[in-house]
Scaffold this active site. Structure first.
Site, PDB file in Angstrom:
ATOM      1  N   GLU A 103      23.755  41.596  16.783  1.00 47.39           N
ATOM      2  CA  GLU A 103      22.431  41.482  16.171  1.00 47.39           C
ATOM      3  C   GLU A 103      22.488  41.692  14.660  1.00 47.39           C
ATOM      4  O   GLU A 103      23.140  42.610  14.186  1.00 47.39           O
ATOM      5  CB  GLU A 103      21.472  42.506  16.802  1.00 47.39           C
ATOM      6  N   ARG A 151       7.170  42.782  27.547  1.00 49.91           N
ATOM      7  CA  ARG A 151       6.634  41.918  28.607  1.00 49.91           C
ATOM      8  C   ARG A 151       6.394  42.684  29.894  1.00 49.91           C
ATOM      9  O   ARG A 151       5.648  42.271  30.757  1.00 49.91           O
ATOM     10  CB  ARG A 151       7.623  40.784  28.903  1.00 49.91           C
ATOM     11  N   CYS A 199      16.042  47.563  23.248  1.00 49.99           N
ATOM     12  CA  CYS A 199      17.270  47.396  22.452  1.00 49.99           C
ATOM     13  C   CYS A 199      16.954  47.332  20.966  1.00 49.99           C
ATOM     14  O   CYS A 199      17.613  47.972  20.147  1.00 49.99           O
ATOM     15  CB  CYS A 199      18.019  46.140  22.896  1.00 49.99           C
ATOM     16  N   HIS A 241      24.335  42.633  22.156  1.00 52.81           N
ATOM     17  CA  HIS A 241      23.771  42.292  23.469  1.00 52.81           C
ATOM     18  C   HIS A 241      24.848  41.642  24.340  1.00 52.81           C
ATOM     19  O   HIS A 241      25.672  40.856  23.844  1.00 52.81           O
ATOM     20  CB  HIS A 241      22.592  41.326  23.313  1.00 52.81           C
TER      21      HIS A 241
HETATM   22  N1  PCA Z   1      18.215  45.334  27.522  1.00 49.58           N
HETATM   23  C1  PCA Z   1      16.823  45.378  27.123  1.00 49.58           C
HETATM   24  C2  PCA Z   1      16.437  46.811  27.278  1.00 49.58           C
HETATM   25  C3  PCA Z   1      17.572  47.504  27.909  1.00 49.58           C
HETATM   26  C4  PCA Z   1      18.651  46.525  27.972  1.00 49.58           C
HETATM   27  O1  PCA Z   1      19.796  46.742  28.385  1.00 49.58           O
HETATM   28  C5  PCA Z   1      16.602  44.806  25.739  1.00 49.58           C
HETATM   29  O2  PCA Z   1      17.281  43.810  25.391  1.00 49.58           O
HETATM   30  O3  PCA Z   1      15.762  45.292  24.992  1.00 49.58           O
END
Ligand code: PCA
Length: 202
Positions: free
Chosen positions: A78, A88, A141, A165
């Protein structure tokens, strides 16, 4: 010290590759920097409270958050975290913020201070699928990444903070509808990313 956070399962996902990965690299050393893995609740309020506590307690050289983004193709590092919570679905504590600031008197956004392009380059050389993402979303996140960057800025802590991610694990998509990646490849990628980040600080 390197702090790696991995989120617990949430929503319809019974396991979260983020914690599966973080727990497996807990205690490892990357160029003499020990990894400390911490399991994070998928709870906006707990994240906002815990992240500054973790950073002030461990004063890590690197704080890297991991989370699941089902549907992403490969690892995504990111670039930016924004000062918004807009969910959501309710989090694991039943809280569902809509259009709410994470921290009301904080800036609109922070850029990751990790060497994201160097990390992408190195992982691609190693054959690990990775891309830069320009949105960490507006869920847990993004909140974790935002609070981490805000904390190091406010407290003047000399650390890298960022977020990667992860896609689903193959066993989470047995109907073959969504991109997946094996845990072994993810682990190799995250170790390489940490190695690049540590070297970048020398
Ligand atoms: N993914 C979600 C919240 C927790 C996770 O592992 C996100 O992308 O915000």
């Amino acid at each position: 010290m390197i702090v790696i956070t991995g989120f617990e399962p949430f929503g319809k996902y019974k396991i979260n590759p983020a914690w599966e990965l973080a727990s497996r690299i807990d205690g490892l050393q990357i160029q003499k920097h020990q990894i400390r893995a911490i399991k994070m609740p998928v709870s906006f309020k707990k994240i906002i409270k815990m992240v500054p506590e973790i950073i002030l307690k461990y004063k890590p050289t690197i704080f890297l958050g991991l989370g699941l983004a089902a549907g992403r193709i490969g690892l995504t590092i990111e670039r930016v975290a924004i000062n918004i919570m807009d969910s959501r679905e309710p989090d694991n504590d039943g809280y569902q913020p809509i259009d709410e600031a994470i921290i009301s008197d904080a800036p609109a956004a922070y850029f990751s201070n990790m060497p994201i392009k160097k990390i992408v380059k190195k992982l691609r050389l190693e054959g690990i699928p990775i891309a830069v993402s320009n949105s960490a979303g507006t869920h847990a996140c993004n909140t974790l990444m935002f609070v981490a960057l805000h904390t190091i800025k406010k407290k003047g802590i000399d650390a890298y903070a960022g977020f990667i991610h992860l896609p689903l694990l193959p066993e989470q998509d047995i109907k073959a509808k969504t991109p997946t990646m094996s845990l072994d490849i993810m682990i190799k990628g995250i170790k390489q990313a940490l190695d690049v980040a540590i070297k970048d600080r020398l």
